[in-house]
Design an enzyme around this catalytic site. Structure first.
Site, PDB file in Angstrom:
ATOM      1  N   TYR A  89     -31.252 -12.987 -16.774  1.00  0.00           N
ATOM      2  CA  TYR A  89     -30.109 -12.373 -17.455  1.00  0.00           C
ATOM      3  C   TYR A  89     -28.875 -12.605 -16.593  1.00  0.00           C
ATOM      4  O   TYR A  89     -28.767 -12.058 -15.498  1.00  0.00           O
ATOM      5  CB  TYR A  89     -30.390 -10.880 -17.628  1.00  0.00           C
ATOM      6  CG  TYR A  89     -29.469 -10.125 -18.571  1.00  0.00           C
ATOM      7  CD1 TYR A  89     -28.097 -10.323 -18.565  1.00  0.00           C
ATOM      8  CD2 TYR A  89     -29.998  -9.196 -19.469  1.00  0.00           C
ATOM      9  CE1 TYR A  89     -27.268  -9.632 -19.429  1.00  0.00           C
ATOM     10  CE2 TYR A  89     -29.176  -8.494 -20.337  1.00  0.00           C
ATOM     11  CZ  TYR A  89     -27.811  -8.712 -20.307  1.00  0.00           C
ATOM     12  OH  TYR A  89     -27.003  -8.006 -21.162  1.00  0.00           O
ATOM     13  N   GLU A 147     -33.142  -6.025 -27.562  1.00  0.00           N
ATOM     14  CA  GLU A 147     -33.212  -5.080 -26.443  1.00  0.00           C
ATOM     15  C   GLU A 147     -33.012  -3.683 -27.000  1.00  0.00           C
ATOM     16  O   GLU A 147     -32.113  -3.462 -27.813  1.00  0.00           O
ATOM     17  CB  GLU A 147     -32.072  -5.342 -25.445  1.00  0.00           C
ATOM     18  CG  GLU A 147     -32.259  -6.547 -24.584  1.00  0.00           C
ATOM     19  CD  GLU A 147     -31.047  -6.751 -23.669  1.00  0.00           C
ATOM     20  OE1 GLU A 147     -30.329  -5.770 -23.374  1.00  0.00           O
ATOM     21  OE2 GLU A 147     -30.800  -7.900 -23.283  1.00  0.00           O
ATOM     22  N   ASP A 151     -22.871   0.726 -17.537  1.00  0.00           N
ATOM     23  CA  ASP A 151     -22.384   0.703 -18.912  1.00  0.00           C
ATOM     24  C   ASP A 151     -20.943   1.145 -19.069  1.00  0.00           C
ATOM     25  O   ASP A 151     -20.483   2.096 -18.453  1.00  0.00           O
ATOM     26  CB  ASP A 151     -23.291   1.558 -19.798  1.00  0.00           C
ATOM     27  CG  ASP A 151     -24.604   0.844 -20.090  1.00  0.00           C
ATOM     28  OD1 ASP A 151     -24.534  -0.315 -20.544  1.00  0.00           O
ATOM     29  OD2 ASP A 151     -25.666   1.422 -19.830  1.00  0.00           O
TER      30      ASP A 151
END
Ligand SMILES: Cc1ncc(COP(=O)(O)O)c(C=O)c1O
Lengths: 233, 373
Positions: free
Chosen positions: A147, A30, A41
């Site tokens: 995912y 990725e 994040d």
């Protein structure tokens, strides 16, 4: 065989780092396209994004980084991971086309949940909070694999593998046959081993970004240690 | 949730990590439920009357502007000193209905943080407020008030160290603690249903002001003017006049944070709106003396009102706001917050005579900043 996915932030050194990760045993890479306000994040990837932006890694430079990575790792699936803001600015279709043209095999958009813009083919994310209905929707729309975000939280290394993963895998298996890759919070070979017992693949991000600061040799060795742990399943 | 829900034209939406989507669905359902429940409205009305100080008065500002019939809607007189409490009270009642007892919020000027800390004290909720270090410096009295009220103030050292980063950190906290926590967002920004929810909770400003203006002047105002940071006081007062085509709506942004004036379509904090961003979608810095306006984004409904031509948006500089701050103080005996001082700065040049202005807050928090200039 279980899959190993390594996340790296786009940067001038990233193509060589990605090649080293593949040599170490990564099955998929990725490539982070940095955004100024990355809500999903934690501190490590946030700092890496800030540095990348300061280094001029805007969308065009990231696409060039992707193309160069494609040359150095010709047979490895490459998946840009980014935020909706970049696609909005570049043009949604145009971004997908440009990424594909530069060698991307799919896309991940961290803040574009299943149901939004279904026409954009991408790997969908699901989380422990996802309802069964949303798991089904994400699985229907996802591009190849699903995912699994192992925890409620942002990216970043944790001490232990999330206890929520087992339940999430079980619920996802009940609604879809697509492969399930687990990510977020996985940083050690022990985590990778444990996650690989449950899921079909393991994604390592923040720790890989940190190790990559030490150069390709350090990254190759780190990825090899993850590979070994996963294959020992 | 379909991909067209929560849209204002092409603005709005839900650009958030999957982890939050079920919580937003739950919030949306809880909000619809509450709206249809007379007991919710009765409780809010009672809290407004007996705790917050509603209705707030309408004051003619004749010495500040002798050539017009200028009326100020006095949200500065609301408990805690700004309109922010209207929204905080409503969301606290909603959080209790949803069974959430931990609240996170972001704050810029500290007014929303104080309002949130206040309702958390009143409802017995745990309260964490994220605030940029630069804002902690320039809005010190509000930090101390939050501490006294029992809130934990989390300094944010990232990036601009202002409202944008505080908002990102509050959302990250929510992602992490979503099962126990309600995110009490402070303006009509963020993912759906927040922009609509905050508008409805601030609409009380417009409902009262419309009736009060009618009573004072026997007619509607020709223009309604308000400052725009995220846009909640403006959308609250505008909402009562949007359907009156003869009433012009004017929003005033800080010149250095003109998301509507100089921004472009971009995605920030969960919504597509008009944002200060570069051609790659990277969000750029805003600059304003007023911490509450120092934000590169704006509520999606304002972007839509701008595009449709229903509302006009103009800017005011730091210096213009400071001058208006001083004048209102000396001429009317009202110390305004720096945020609505931006709206005050644009009043004189309006063509219209009948003017309604939202005085969104009082200026106690800004004294140090004003005296330093
Ligand atoms: C007094 C006052 N007015 C206005 C604002 C700006 O917010 P909004 O545009 O959401 O009303 C703030 C924000 O802190 C404020 O404290």
């Amino acid at each position: 065989m279980k899959k190993l996915v390594i996340y790296l932030m786009s940067g001038h050194a990233t193509p060589e780092l990605a090649a080293a990760a593949v040599e170490g045993g990564a099955d998929l890479v990725e490539l982070g396209f940095p955004f100024s306000d990355p809500l999903a994040d934690g501190p490590v990837i946030r700092r890496a994004a800030e540095r990348a932006l300061a280094d001029g890694m805007r969308t065009r430079a990231c696409l060039e980084c992707l193309a160069r990575t494609r040359e150095l790792a010709p047979d490895t699936p490459l998946v840009p991971m980014t935020y909706a803001a970049l696609l909005e600015a570049y043009g949604w279709d145009r971004f997908a086309a440009a990424a594909g043209g530069a060698g991307a095999t799919s896309l991940i958009v961290a803040d574009l949940p299943a149901g939004e813009r279904p026409e954009l083919r991408r790997v969908q994310l699901v989380a422990p909070t996802s309802t069964d209905e949303r798991l089904r929707l994400a699985a229907e729309q996802t591009d190849g694999w699903l995912y699994l975000v192992t925890l409620t939280g942002t990216t970043g290394a944790r001490n232990d593998l999330s206890p929520a993963l087992a339940g999430l895998v079980e619920r996802a298996r009940a609604v879809t046959p697509v492969p399930l890759y687990a990510g977020f919070g996985i940083s050690t070979p022990a985590h990778a081993h444990a996650a690989a017992q449950l899921a079909d693949g393991v994604v390592v991000g923040s720790r890989a970004v940190e190790v990559a600061e030490g150069g390709p040799d350090a990254l190759r060795a780190y990825v090899a240690s993850l590979r070994q742990a996963i294959d020992a399943t | 949730m379909s991909s067209t829900a929560g849209l204002f034209g092409t603005y709005g939406g839900r650009y958030v990590p999957e982890t939050l989507v079920p919580a937003l669905d739950e919030l949306e359902a809880g909000w619809r439920d509450a709206q249809n429940d007379p007991a919710f409205h009765e409780e809010l009305d009672a809290l407004g009357r007996t705790f917050a100080g509603r209705p707030t008065p309408l004051t003619r500002a004749e010495r500040f502007e002798p050539n017009k019939r200028l009326y100020l809607k006095r949200e500065d007189l609301l408990h805690t000193g700004a309109h922010k409490l209207n929204n905080a009270l409503g969301q606290a009642v909603l959080a209790r209905r949803l069974g959430k007892r931990r609240i996170v919020a972001e704050t810029g000027a500290g007014q929303h943080g104080v309002a949130t800390a206040t309702v958390c004290a009143r409802f017995g909720f745990e309260c964490v407020v994220y605030m940029g270090e630069e804002d902690i410096r320039r809005q010190r009295p509000n930090v101390e008030r939050m501490h006294l009220l029992g809130a934990e103030v989390q300094p944010v050292e990232l990036g601009t160290r202002t409202l944008k980063e505080a908002t990102s950190e509050a959302i990250r906290d929510w992602i992490t603690n979503v099962e126990t926590t309600h995110y009490l967002i402070g303006s009509c920004v963020g993912p759906a249903p927040y922009p609509e929810l905050v508008r409805e909770l601030q609409a009380v400003i417009g409902r009262e002001a419309r009736a009060q203006f009618l009573e004072a002047e026997g007619r509607l105002p020709e223009v309604v003017i308000a400052c725009v940071g995220g846009g909640s006081n403006a959308i609250g007062i505008f909402s009562a006049f949007v359907a009156d085509p003869d009433v012009r709506l004017v929003g005033v942004e800080a010149a250095g944070a003109a998301s509507l004036g100089t921004g472009r379509a971009a995605v920030l904090h969960g919504a597509r709106s008009s944002v200060l961003a570069d051609g790659d979608g990277q969000v750029t810095d805003a600059h304003s003396i007023s911490a509450g306006l120092d934000y590169p984004g704006v509520g999606p409904e304002h972007a839509w009102l701008r595009d449709s031509g229903r509302a006009d948006y103009v800017g005011a500089t730091d210096e213009e706001a400071l001058a208006a701050f001083r004048e209102l103080t000396r001429l009317e005996g009202i110390i305004p917050a720096l945020e609505p001082s931006h709206a005050l700065a644009r009043v004189r040049e309006l063509d219209e005579e009948q003017v309604l202005l939202c005085l969104s807050g009082r200026g106690d928090k800004d004294l140090a900043e004003v005296l330093a200039h």
